[in-house]
Design a protein around this motif. Structure first.
Motif, PDB file in Angstrom:
ATOM      1  N   TRP A  69       0.829  -1.212   0.000  1.00 26.57           N
ATOM      2  CA  TRP A  69       0.000   0.000   0.000  1.00 26.57           C
ATOM      3  C   TRP A  69       0.866   1.265   0.000  1.00 26.57           C
ATOM      4  O   TRP A  69       0.633   2.198  -0.764  1.00 26.57           O
ATOM      5  N   GLU A  70       1.879   1.281   0.850  1.00 25.59           N
ATOM      6  CA  GLU A  70       2.705   2.480   0.950  1.00 25.59           C
ATOM      7  C   GLU A  70       3.530   2.709  -0.308  1.00 25.59           C
ATOM      8  O   GLU A  70       3.731   3.852  -0.740  1.00 25.59           O
ATOM      9  N   GLN A  71       4.034   1.637  -0.919  1.00 27.48           N
ATOM     10  CA  GLN A  71       4.815   1.793  -2.139  1.00 27.48           C
ATOM     11  C   GLN A  71       3.947   2.298  -3.299  1.00 27.48           C
ATOM     12  O   GLN A  71       4.374   3.143  -4.092  1.00 27.48           O
ATOM     13  N   LEU A  72       2.727   1.795  -3.395  1.00 25.74           N
ATOM     14  CA  LEU A  72       1.822   2.278  -4.441  1.00 25.74           C
ATOM     15  C   LEU A  72       1.520   3.756  -4.254  1.00 25.74           C
ATOM     16  O   LEU A  72       1.567   4.546  -5.214  1.00 25.74           O
ATOM     17  N   ARG A  73       1.222   4.149  -3.045  1.00 23.29           N
ATOM     18  CA  ARG A  73       0.892   5.547  -2.766  1.00 23.29           C
ATOM     19  C   ARG A  73       2.076   6.479  -3.033  1.00 23.29           C
ATOM     20  O   ARG A  73       1.899   7.657  -3.351  1.00 23.29           O
ATOM     21  N   ALA A  74       3.293   5.964  -2.910  1.00 26.64           N
ATOM     22  CA  ALA A  74       4.486   6.794  -3.084  1.00 26.64           C
ATOM     23  C   ALA A  74       4.886   6.972  -4.544  1.00 26.64           C
ATOM     24  O   ALA A  74       5.787   7.760  -4.836  1.00 26.64           O
ATOM     25  N   HIS A  75       4.236   6.252  -5.472  1.00 28.90           N
ATOM     26  CA  HIS A  75       4.644   6.301  -6.875  1.00 28.90           C
ATOM     27  C   HIS A  75       3.439   6.519  -7.801  1.00 28.90           C
ATOM     28  O   HIS A  75       3.190   5.722  -8.705  1.00 28.90           O
ATOM     29  N   PRO A  76       2.694   7.604  -7.609  1.00 27.28           N
ATOM     30  CA  PRO A  76       1.496   7.814  -8.435  1.00 27.28           C
ATOM     31  C   PRO A  76       1.815   8.008  -9.916  1.00 27.28           C
ATOM     32  O   PRO A  76       1.032   7.600 -10.778  1.00 27.28           O
ATOM     33  N   GLU A  77       2.973   8.592 -10.215  1.00 23.19           N
ATOM     34  CA  GLU A  77       3.310   8.844 -11.616  1.00 23.19           C
ATOM     35  C   GLU A  77       3.651   7.552 -12.359  1.00 23.19           C
ATOM     36  O   GLU A  77       3.524   7.486 -13.597  1.00 23.19           O
ATOM     37  N   ASP A  78       4.069   6.522 -11.642  1.00 25.70           N
ATOM     38  CA  ASP A  78       4.430   5.258 -12.272  1.00 25.70           C
ATOM     39  C   ASP A  78       3.250   4.296 -12.369  1.00 25.70           C
ATOM     40  O   ASP A  78       3.312   3.319 -13.124  1.00 25.70           O
ATOM     41  N   ALA A  79       2.212   4.540 -11.608  1.00 22.12           N
ATOM     42  CA  ALA A  79       1.033   3.664 -11.615  1.00 22.12           C
ATOM     43  C   ALA A  79      -0.228   4.511 -11.640  1.00 22.12           C
ATOM     44  O   ALA A  79      -1.024   4.488 -10.699  1.00 22.12           O
ATOM     45  N   PRO A  80      -0.443   5.264 -12.717  1.00 19.00           N
ATOM     46  CA  PRO A  80      -1.586   6.190 -12.725  1.00 19.00           C
ATOM     47  C   PRO A  80      -2.928   5.496 -12.648  1.00 19.00           C
ATOM     48  O   PRO A  80      -3.857   6.018 -12.011  1.00 19.00           O
ATOM     49  N   GLN A 240       8.858  -2.125 -13.464  1.00 15.56           N
ATOM     50  CA  GLN A 240       7.931  -3.242 -13.264  1.00 15.56           C
ATOM     51  C   GLN A 240       6.590  -2.751 -12.743  1.00 15.56           C
ATOM     52  O   GLN A 240       5.542  -3.313 -13.089  1.00 15.56           O
ATOM     53  N   LEU A 241       6.604  -1.718 -11.910  1.00 20.34           N
ATOM     54  CA  LEU A 241       5.343  -1.142 -11.437  1.00 20.34           C
ATOM     55  C   LEU A 241       4.557  -0.562 -12.612  1.00 20.34           C
ATOM     56  O   LEU A 241       3.334  -0.742 -12.704  1.00 20.34           O
TER      57      LEU A 241
END
Length: 398
Positions: A69-80, A240-241
């Protein structure tokens, strides 16, 4: 985006056993996901314990290994695309699930597939002692080989759903089709092996449409692999994300009518610096190794098996040496605190270490000689911190 406030944000001192943030077994853990979906499909003896979820006729779980959860929230530009779904997590509450303890792949996949916490399904760590042989058993690689049925005797949710007339299928790498871990954790209905991520999500969509009631699982491993090798903020990990994000969108766009897609993960991950302050080497520490017969688990979630009669001394020493950075508990204390779930099956009791140590700080208890590959990993997981324990439950409905 405002971060949801939970008890996980607080770290009481000192590190007593009671201060560890126990997973939300029975209401918001990975073990509760498939039973909730199966209950909505009318599968007998299943309970909808994640009460925020609304039933659907066709359900797909897409598990992205290592995407916390924290990694997803920290990378919004990579996982729009996945970022756009964050508000849908856990039935529109915007909250994550908890993986379960330890937050590691073998344990979490068994929790997902059986709908049971680790204390029941019996895969309570990366490596644990087999009470019948006295050897460490790697539950991810299933080495040394151990009869799967006695080790994990419960039916999977897929098996129960298939028996109830639900179309059940798993779409994953062909490599996993006949592994013991798949047999005990994820078997039931059809297994369909596909190498590429695109082929998997396309086939998952087809399998959803193959029944009026469907339960489909698909899996992507490479986010986790890049995190272990290069770290969770590396270019390789972000690449990969990005790929995983495109796969989720590709699957979402193909959902047949009356479907719900749930995107989740088995654990998150943190990077641990390569220095003596952050990486404590068990193989070079005479204090920590005194009285220890076997060192199990992994760097942030250790099972410690003492020589006969030495368990109390080992517990005392580990608390003195590590107690400011790790939650250190005896087996019975960890069980009573609910780390492995609300109850422990008798066959599982002695698989748990005499001492259980879970990291709170950004530290790692490596074993450079006996675990050279694991000790060299950049990204790590296993414990109960938010970075490792919290996983998304993103939702798309058609």
């Amino acid at each position: 985006m405002a971060q949801p406030q939970t008890a996980w944000d607080q770290h009481p001192e000192p590190l007593t056993v009671a201060s560890a943030p126990v997973p939300e077994y029975g209401s918001g853990s990975l073990a509760d996901l498939l039973p909730t979906l199966a209950a909505g499909l009318g599968v007998p003896d299943m309970s909808a314990t994640i009460t925020e979820l609304t039933p659907a006729d066709r359900n797909c779980v897409f598990l992205i290994d290592g995407l916390g959860w924290e990694q997803l929230r920290a990378h919004p530009e990579d996982a729009p695309f996945m970022t756009s779904l964050l508000a849908t997590s856990r039935g529109g509450t915007g909250r994550p699930l908890t993986a379960g303890y330890p937050a590691t792949t073998a344990t979490s996949l068994a929790s997902v597939g059986t709908g049971l916490p680790p204390g029941a399904h019996g895969l309570p760590g990366y490596t644990v002692r087999n009470p019948d042989t006295g050897e460490l058993m790697n539950q991810l690689r299933w080495q040394p080989w151990t009869p799967p049925g006695p080790w994990q005797p419960y039916p999977t949710v897929f098996q129960l759903a298939h028996a109830a007339g639900v179309h059940a299928a798993q779409v994953s790498s062909p490599t996993f089709e006949n592994t013991p871990l798949t047999k005990v954790a994820l078997s039931g209905g059809k297994f369909l092996g596909r190498l590429s991520g695109e082929d998997r999500v396309d086939l998952a969509a087809e399998q959803l449409a193959a029944g009026d009631r469907s339960l489909v699982y698909t899996y992507f491993a490479e986010v986790d692999g890049a995190g272990h090798r290069f770290g969770v903020d590396s270019d390789a990990w972000r690449g990969q994300l990005m790929y995983a994000d495109r796969l989720v969108q590709r699957l979402a766009e193909q959902l047949p009518p009356r479907s719900a897609l749930y995107v989740t993960a088995d654990h998150g991950m943190i990077d641990v610096p390569f220095d003596e302050q952050h990486r404590i080497d068990f193989d070079e520490d005479w204090e920590l190794s005194a009285g220890v017969a076997l060192l199990g688990g992994e760097g942030r979630a250790r099972h410690v098996y003492a020589v006969p009669g030495a368990a109390n001394d080992v517990l005392t020493c580990w608390r003195e040496v590590l107690g400011e950075q790790f939650w250190v508990a005896s087996r019975d204390e960890a069980i009573a605190a609910g780390w492995f779930g609300p109850q422990i099956d008798e066959r599982v009791y002695d698989r748990i270490g005499d001492v259980v140590a879970a990291a709170r700080d950004d530290v790692l208890l490596i074993a450079s000689e006996r675990e050279p590959k694991e000790s060299a990993m950049v990204g790590n997981h296993g414990s109960m911190t938010p970075a490792e324990q919290l996983v998304p439950l993103l939702e798309v409905r058609s």
